[in-house]
Design a protein around this motif. Structure first.
Motif: not given
Lengths: 59, 308
Positions: B78-79, B83-89, B119, B264, B267
């Motif tokens: 999902n990154h 435009y997809q950032s990291f999923d920080h969870a 982060v 991030d 993006r």
């Protein structure tokens, strides 16, 4: 057209006001653009960013 | 193709446009067109460039096809995406997996505790993480080295003091540093995920040495690292069920963050670049129309001088 004429007469005719208009325009453009881009980014990635999950870990 | 072009253009292909045709075709204003030498040099360069490119491509492809390892399947990270950032969870869970599982053998020497702040951890949490480890520091006033609890500015401690010690403890195989592993391996996080979840029994005929395991995604198949990710091998602080594939996904995401912490940023920069360049494109288009308007509306009239 009259708006353009007024603008021309009041601002663009004199170098000092023209430069001032350029600087002020750059400032406001940059702010709007930056804030707008970040807002788009955060909307597209809602729920994935650190700011969306950090409330769980802060006391 | 040629037949289709011929059918569409028809006789126009054969028609002579006088001097304008070659000029437009060669982007030149000379009426003669290119000289023989120039044509020869340029066509040689073109053929050579194309040939070298094709050769490199063919070599690359044949190397990929000739290996015995399985190619990792693509996962829907999902990154991935413009435009997809990291999923920080997920990055946070991946750090927990690294800390509980990978850290036993693999170092992460280019990541400092301060990098986690904002982060995956708050500043207080990162300080607590750092304080858990002992760091060698010194020399002090008497010239002695001493151990102290870690600080935010310290880098993550390595499990072995040096490469020889790591090899000695692992049957001669060196567990690579994981800081840039995702960028450094073909396939990136797909490879990491496939490797961590892809352990199988060795097929008949494959001979493994003492301490080796079989993994079809590892070049050569014989890997010295044993399977480490089993269900419940680690524990997640956010309550996500710790299945093997969940841990592999999270640790691969975390390692991508280690390799590319600026993702991030990039993006966000993509969004900004698209915005700015679309505005500039509008300006350039307007300028082009503006400059060409006189040329396009110009009419040339020939007025022959009358012979008297």
């Amino acid at each position: 057209m009259s708006l353009w004429t007024t603008l021309n007469r009041v601002i663009f005719k004199r170098t000092s006001t023209f430069v001032l208009a350029g600087v002020a325009g750059a400032f406001f453009f940059e702010r709007t653009f930056e804030v707008g881009s970040v807002a788009i980014f955060e909307t597209l990635n809602k729920g994935k960013l650190w700011k969306d999950i950090k409330h769980k870990y802060e006391q | 193709m040629a037949a289709a072009v011929g059918r569409i253009c028809g006789a126009r292909l054969l028609k002579s446009y006088g001097v304008v045709g070659p000029q437009v075709a060669q982007l030149s204003t000379q009426s003669q067109g290119w000289s023989r030498n120039r044509k020869w040099i340029l066509s040689t360069l073109g053929v050579m460039g194309g040939g070298v490119g094709a050769l490199l491509f063919a070599l690359e492809q044949s190397v990929q096809a000739s290996g015995s390892e399985a190619h990792p399947p693509h996962q829907p990270w999902n990154h991935f995406g413009w435009y997809q950032s990291f999923d920080h969870a997920s990055v946070r869970r991946g750090y927990e997996v690294y800390k509980q599982v990978c850290k036993a053998c693999h170092s992460l020497q280019y990541i400092a505790f301060r990098n986690l702040v904002g982060v995956s951890h708050t500043e207080d949490e990162a300080k607590a993480e750092a304080a858990e480890v002992m760091v060698k520091d010194g020399p002090d006033e008497e010239g002695n080295f001493f151990e102290r609890p870690g600080k935010l500015s310290d880098y993550l401690p390595s499990p072995y003091p040096n490469e020889n010690a790591a090899r000695a403890a692992n049957n001669g195989a060196y567990p690579p540093d994981l800081s840039y592993i995702v960028s450094g391996r073909k396939g990136g996080e797909d490879y990491i995920f496939a490797l961590l979840t892809g352990y199988v029994d060795a097929p008949a005929g494959v001979v493994l040495r003492e301490g080796q395991n079989y993994n079809p995604y590892f070049p050569g198949g014989a890997i010295s690292m044993a399977q480490v990710l089993y269900n419940e091998a680690a524990e997640f602080s956010d309550g996500t069920p710790a299945t093997a594939s969940q841990m592999a996904k999270d640790v691969a995401t975390f390692l991508r963050w280690c390799s590319e912490p600026e993702l991030d940023e990039r993006r966000l920069m993509t969004i900004k670049a698209i915005g700015i360049f679309s505005m500039l494109a509008a300006v350039v288009y307007y300028m082009k129309r503006h400059k060409w308007s006189t040329m396009k509306s110009r009419k040339l009239a020939f007025k022959p001088v009358s012979k008297k």
